[in-house]
Design a protein around this motif. Structure first.
Motif, PDB file in Angstrom:
ATOM      1  N   ALA A   1       0.828  -1.202   0.000  1.00 53.96           N
ATOM      2  CA  ALA A   1       0.000   0.000   0.000  1.00 53.96           C
ATOM      3  C   ALA A   1       0.865   1.255   0.000  1.00 53.96           C
ATOM      4  N   PHE A   2       1.925   1.228   0.828  1.00 53.34           N
ATOM      5  CA  PHE A   2       2.817   2.390   0.874  1.00 53.34           C
ATOM      6  C   PHE A   2       3.531   2.572  -0.461  1.00 53.34           C
ATOM      7  N   ALA A   3       3.996   1.467  -1.048  1.00 61.23           N
ATOM      8  CA  ALA A   3       4.683   1.544  -2.345  1.00 61.23           C
ATOM      9  C   ALA A   3       3.749   2.090  -3.423  1.00 61.23           C
ATOM     10  N   ALA A   4       2.488   1.622  -3.421  1.00 61.86           N
ATOM     11  CA  ALA A   4       1.532   2.108  -4.411  1.00 61.86           C
ATOM     12  C   ALA A   4       1.237   3.590  -4.210  1.00 61.86           C
ATOM     13  N   PHE A   5       1.079   4.011  -2.938  1.00 59.50           N
ATOM     14  CA  PHE A   5       0.812   5.428  -2.645  1.00 59.50           C
ATOM     15  C   PHE A   5       1.984   6.299  -3.095  1.00 59.50           C
ATOM     16  N   GLU A   6       3.201   5.866  -2.782  1.00 57.80           N
ATOM     17  CA  GLU A   6       4.391   6.613  -3.174  1.00 57.80           C
ATOM     18  C   GLU A   6       4.525   6.685  -4.689  1.00 57.80           C
ATOM     19  N   ALA A   7       4.283   5.555  -5.344  1.00 59.94           N
ATOM     20  CA  ALA A   7       4.436   5.512  -6.799  1.00 59.94           C
ATOM     21  C   ALA A   7       3.451   6.439  -7.492  1.00 59.94           C
ATOM     22  N   PHE A   8       2.178   6.315  -7.139  1.00 60.60           N
ATOM     23  CA  PHE A   8       1.180   7.128  -7.830  1.00 60.60           C
ATOM     24  C   PHE A   8       1.287   8.600  -7.437  1.00 60.60           C
ATOM     25  N   GLY A   9       1.767   8.875  -6.211  1.00 65.10           N
ATOM     26  CA  GLY A   9       1.996  10.257  -5.817  1.00 65.10           C
ATOM     27  C   GLY A   9       3.073  10.910  -6.669  1.00 65.10           C
ATOM     28  N   MET A  10       4.172  10.195  -6.886  1.00 66.99           N
ATOM     29  CA  MET A  10       5.261  10.737  -7.688  1.00 66.99           C
ATOM     30  C   MET A  10       4.853  10.888  -9.150  1.00 66.99           C
ATOM     31  N   ILE A  11       4.098   9.933  -9.652  1.00 71.85           N
ATOM     32  CA  ILE A  11       3.642  10.022 -11.045  1.00 71.85           C
ATOM     33  C   ILE A  11       2.679  11.192 -11.214  1.00 71.85           C
ATOM     34  N   PHE A  12       1.775  11.387 -10.248  1.00 73.95           N
ATOM     35  CA  PHE A  12       0.830  12.506 -10.329  1.00 73.95           C
ATOM     36  C   PHE A  12       1.582  13.837 -10.314  1.00 73.95           C
ATOM     37  N   ALA A  13       2.583  13.939  -9.430  1.00 76.43           N
ATOM     38  CA  ALA A  13       3.377  15.164  -9.361  1.00 76.43           C
ATOM     39  C   ALA A  13       4.119  15.413 -10.673  1.00 76.43           C
ATOM     40  N   ALA A  14       4.687  14.331 -11.252  1.00 77.27           N
ATOM     41  CA  ALA A  14       5.411  14.478 -12.521  1.00 77.27           C
ATOM     42  C   ALA A  14       4.474  14.919 -13.644  1.00 77.27           C
ATOM     43  N   LEU A  15       3.269  14.347 -13.676  1.00 74.22           N
ATOM     44  CA  LEU A  15       2.299  14.724 -14.704  1.00 74.22           C
ATOM     45  C   LEU A  15       1.862  16.172 -14.547  1.00 74.22           C
ATOM     46  N   LEU A  16       1.639  16.590 -13.292  1.00 78.24           N
ATOM     47  CA  LEU A  16       1.209  17.962 -13.046  1.00 78.24           C
ATOM     48  C   LEU A  16       2.287  18.956 -13.452  1.00 78.24           C
ATOM     49  N   ILE A  17       3.522  18.692 -13.013  1.00 81.40           N
ATOM     50  CA  ILE A  17       4.628  19.583 -13.365  1.00 81.40           C
ATOM     51  C   ILE A  17       4.869  19.577 -14.874  1.00 81.40           C
ATOM     52  N   GLY A  18       4.778  18.383 -15.467  1.00 83.75           N
ATOM     53  CA  GLY A  18       4.972  18.281 -16.911  1.00 83.75           C
ATOM     54  C   GLY A  18       3.931  19.051 -17.682  1.00 83.75           C
ATOM     55  N   ARG A  19       2.666  18.958 -17.252  1.00 81.25           N
ATOM     56  CA  ARG A  19       1.593  19.671 -17.932  1.00 81.25           C
ATOM     57  C   ARG A  19       1.790  21.184 -17.841  1.00 81.25           C
ATOM     58  N   LEU A  20       2.302  21.663 -16.702  1.00 80.12           N
ATOM     59  CA  LEU A  20       2.481  23.096 -16.504  1.00 80.12           C
ATOM     60  C   LEU A  20       3.731  23.647 -17.180  1.00 80.12           C
ATOM     61  N   MET A  21       4.773  22.816 -17.306  1.00 76.91           N
ATOM     62  CA  MET A  21       6.071  23.336 -17.714  1.00 76.91           C
ATOM     63  C   MET A  21       6.536  22.915 -19.096  1.00 76.91           C
ATOM     64  N   LEU A  22       6.143  21.705 -19.547  1.00 80.05           N
ATOM     65  CA  LEU A  22       6.752  21.153 -20.760  1.00 80.05           C
ATOM     66  C   LEU A  22       6.600  22.066 -21.963  1.00 80.05           C
ATOM     67  N   ARG A  23       5.395  22.542 -22.223  1.00 84.02           N
ATOM     68  CA  ARG A  23       5.186  23.346 -23.424  1.00 84.02           C
ATOM     69  C   ARG A  23       5.922  24.679 -23.336  1.00 84.02           C
ATOM     70  N   ARG A  24       5.999  25.242 -22.115  1.00 82.93           N
ATOM     71  CA  ARG A  24       6.731  26.499 -21.968  1.00 82.93           C
ATOM     72  C   ARG A  24       8.212  26.294 -22.254  1.00 82.93           C
ATOM     73  N   VAL A  25       8.761  25.203 -21.733  1.00 89.23           N
ATOM     74  CA  VAL A  25      10.175  24.913 -21.980  1.00 89.23           C
ATOM     75  C   VAL A  25      10.422  24.694 -23.470  1.00 89.23           C
ATOM     76  N   LEU A  26       9.564  23.908 -24.105  1.00 84.88           N
ATOM     77  CA  LEU A  26       9.734  23.631 -25.527  1.00 84.88           C
ATOM     78  C   LEU A  26       9.578  24.896 -26.366  1.00 84.88           C
ATOM     79  N   ARG A  27       8.698  25.784 -25.921  1.00 83.14           N
ATOM     80  CA  ARG A  27       8.515  27.031 -26.658  1.00 83.14           C
ATOM     81  C   ARG A  27       9.797  27.872 -26.622  1.00 83.14           C
ATOM     82  N   VAL A  28      10.404  27.974 -25.454  1.00 80.96           N
ATOM     83  CA  VAL A  28      11.647  28.748 -25.319  1.00 80.96           C
ATOM     84  C   VAL A  28      12.746  28.129 -26.169  1.00 80.96           C
ATOM     85  N   VAL A  29      12.857  26.795 -26.135  1.00 83.02           N
ATOM     86  CA  VAL A  29      13.903  26.117 -26.903  1.00 83.02           C
ATOM     87  C   VAL A  29      13.654  26.269 -28.400  1.00 83.02           C
TER      88      VAL A  29
END
Length: 579
Positions: A189-217
């Motif tokens: 249960a702890f492993a699943a909570f940690e895994a999905f928490g990290m994936i959710f955070a990565a998806l959220l940060i990616g959604r907010l930042m990826l296109r901006r970074v790619l636009r600058v590049v």
């Protein structure tokens, strides 16, 4: 040759030579490139000529091929489509893993399959580990046969995606069995909570930042930096996924999914494709190197029995399961045979189990050989099954020839290379006529304005075949080249005609000399813009002078039909000043 004599450069040279020799031969005999890679690995590996002994180093590097493969799959799939597949992912995929794992574990416990008896925990670990299939093998076969969008291709992909989600469960089982702890539920249960928490955070940060970074590049107009950033995105998401206890391939798939609706997707896909192909080939070479021919010769009756049993059980479980989820028996058989092998994750799982004394080295080596052989046999099994079906049911095949083919993404669409004034005009006309199209341009502002206006335009260097290949050029109705650089236009037309000789190319030319050059390079239809502008202006002048419209049209038509002969005689075929 002794192991110490083989350095990194020599090993890379040996791998490239073996691939260059074996893969074209495999393709020539119509058995697929995968078997060529496997044969090359078996030849140069420890149990073959022994030219390369360090199989683990090759395998670890080659895992990046699977990572890039899943990224490409993710970037070609919209999130909305993945949501529609949730029933197949969790229903069909979950049922396959649990039922197959239970059947294999029961067979291991109650049948004398291994030299030493195994308890239920060990059998469950082995059964669930073998229930997982090879993502690289399955998806590569589907891609080579262009069946990823077919019903059985979608079902196979859904199952493979669920299997990747099972990785943290199996990883959590090993230390539990090694320490004989009763806290498996809490740890999982702890492993699943940690895994999905990290994936959710990565998806959220990616959604907010990826296109901006790619636009600058993209604004820097440096293709090398853009490629580096694309690689960084893929590898970063793979690393985050691994830290969360999930597979690297799943993280790469999520990264692709984040960029599936982005205007940069085709350029990124074109940048990643060369790495994917090379490293995925290296992965299959590594699998071939893992085949222990000496162990096979020593215990061949047991190995063959285990191999046949594993592939038969996985196939027979999947056929009725696919039927329950709306697949016919033929598609169910295809899915079953395609996923009948063990997966690359088994190498990691059984290696950890051996290191923690959960499994003996003898049984671990036998399991690795079993998985390697099952992966090597899969392309042959799929090929043999297809040929047998066509031979046994020619009537069915004939009847189905007239039925509509499976729908494919961007089928019969038009690709527009360049979205300047000419490319945009072509897009307007296609859009008004209801014809599907994709447009590419390197100018980020043009792309942004076009997308804001509702056009299907993407950021990408359309002078690169990889980008057009990412836009499904092989299945396009035609290609329209509207670049304003004559040299780039000529190079692009020649390159695309060589890569896709059956793709009709319509091109914009600067003048008649450029037009003739494009024709000789492979363009089917060419429009010299300076001459056409002159003809249109002349049309207006003659009409204003009172000439009948039919006579004006006849004069203009005669010029076009005669290859602008009169204009050439007047010295207007080429105007260096462009006036």
């Amino acid at each position: 040759m002794p192991e110490h004599a083989i350095g990194g450069f020599e090993a890379a040279l040996i791998l490239l030579i073996s691939a260059v020799v074996f893969v074209p031969l495999a393709v020539r005999f119509n058995i697929g490139s995968i078997l060529g890679y496997l044969g090359a690995g078996a030849l140069v590996g420890p149990s073959g000529l022994g030219l390369i002994q360090n199989v683990d180093a090759v395998r670890h590097l080659a895992e990046f091929g699977v990572v890039f493969l899943l990224f490409i799959i993710g970037i070609e799939m919209k999130p909305s489509r993945l949501w529609l597949m949730r029933r197949q992912v969790f229903g069909l995929g979950g049922s396959q893993v649990l039922i197959t794992g239970a059947v294999l574990a029961s067979a291991i416990v109650f049948l004398p399959l291994f030299p030493s008896p195994l308890n239920m925990g060990q059998a469950s670990l082995i059964g669930l580990g073998l229930a997982l299939s090879s993502t690289a093998m399955g998806l590569q076969i589907l891609a080579e046969r262009r069946e990823l969008s077919a019903p059985h291709g979608r079902s196979a992909f859904a199952i493979l995606l669920l299997q990747d989600l099972m990785v943290p469960v199996l990883l959590a089982m090993v230390p539990m069995m090694a320490n004989k702890t009763d806290e498996f539920g809490d740890e999982l249960a702890f492993a699943a909570f940690e895994a999905f928490g990290m994936i959710f955070a990565a998806l959220l940060i990616g959604r907010l930042m990826l296109r901006r970074v790619l636009r600058v590049v993209a604004q820097s107009r440096s293709s090398e930096i853009f490629t580096a950033v694309a690689l960084l995105i893929v590898l970063s998401m793979a690393w985050i996924s691994e830290q969360a206890g999930l597979s690297q391939a799943l993280g790469a798939f999520l990264a692709g999914l984040l960029l599936a609706d982005s205007e940069y997707r085709h350029q990124i896909e074109g940048d990643i494709q060369p790495f994917r192909g090379l490293l995925l080939g290296l992965f299959f070479i590594g699998v071939g190197m893992s085949i222990d021919l000496r162990l096979l010769l020593t215990d061949w009756p047991l190995i063959i029995a285990l191999l046949v049993g594993l592939m038969a059980i996985k196939t027979l479980v999947l056929i009725p399961l696919c039927g329950l989820f709306g697949q016919g028996w033929r598609d169910g058989t295809r899915v079953g045979l395609l996923l009948s092998q063990g997966g690359e994750f088994a190498f990691v799982l059984f290696g950890i189990a051996i290191s923690q004394n959960v499994l003996s080295p003898q049984i671990g080596s036998m399991l690795v050989l079993l998985v390697s052989l099952s992966m090597a046999l899969t392309p042959l099994v799929v090929l043999a099954a297809e040929r047998l079906h066509h031979r046994l049911s020619p009537v069915t095949t004939t009847l189905r020839a007239d039925t509509p083919p499976e729908p494919r993404t961007n089928e019969a669409h038009v690709i527009i290379a360049g979205f300047g004034r000419v490319g945009r005009t072509v897009a307007v006309l296609l859009k008004a006529a209801g014809k599907p199209y994709l447009a590419f341009d390197k100018d980020l502002e043009r792309v942004a304005r076009g997308r804001a206006a509702g056009f299907e335009v993407f950021y990408g260097d359309s002078s690169r075949p990889e980008v057009l290949r990412a836009g499904h050029a092989a299945r396009a109705a035609l290609l329209v080249v509207t670049l304003d650089d004559p040299g780039a236009t000529t190079r692009l037309v020649a390159c695309i005609h060589q890569q896709f000789p059956d793709l009709p190319i319509h091109a914009r030319a600067r003048d008649l000399v450029h037009s003739q050059s494009l024709h000789s390079s492979g363009a089917l239809q060419v429009v010299p813009e300076t001459l056409e502008a002159s003809l249109i202006l002349g049309d207006k002048v003659l009409t204003a002078l009172g000439m009948a419209s039919s006579d004006v049209s006849a004069v203009i038509h005669a010029q076009r039909e005669n290859g602008y002969a009169l204009l050439m005689q007047s010295g207007l075929a080429q105007d260096p000043a462009g006036n």
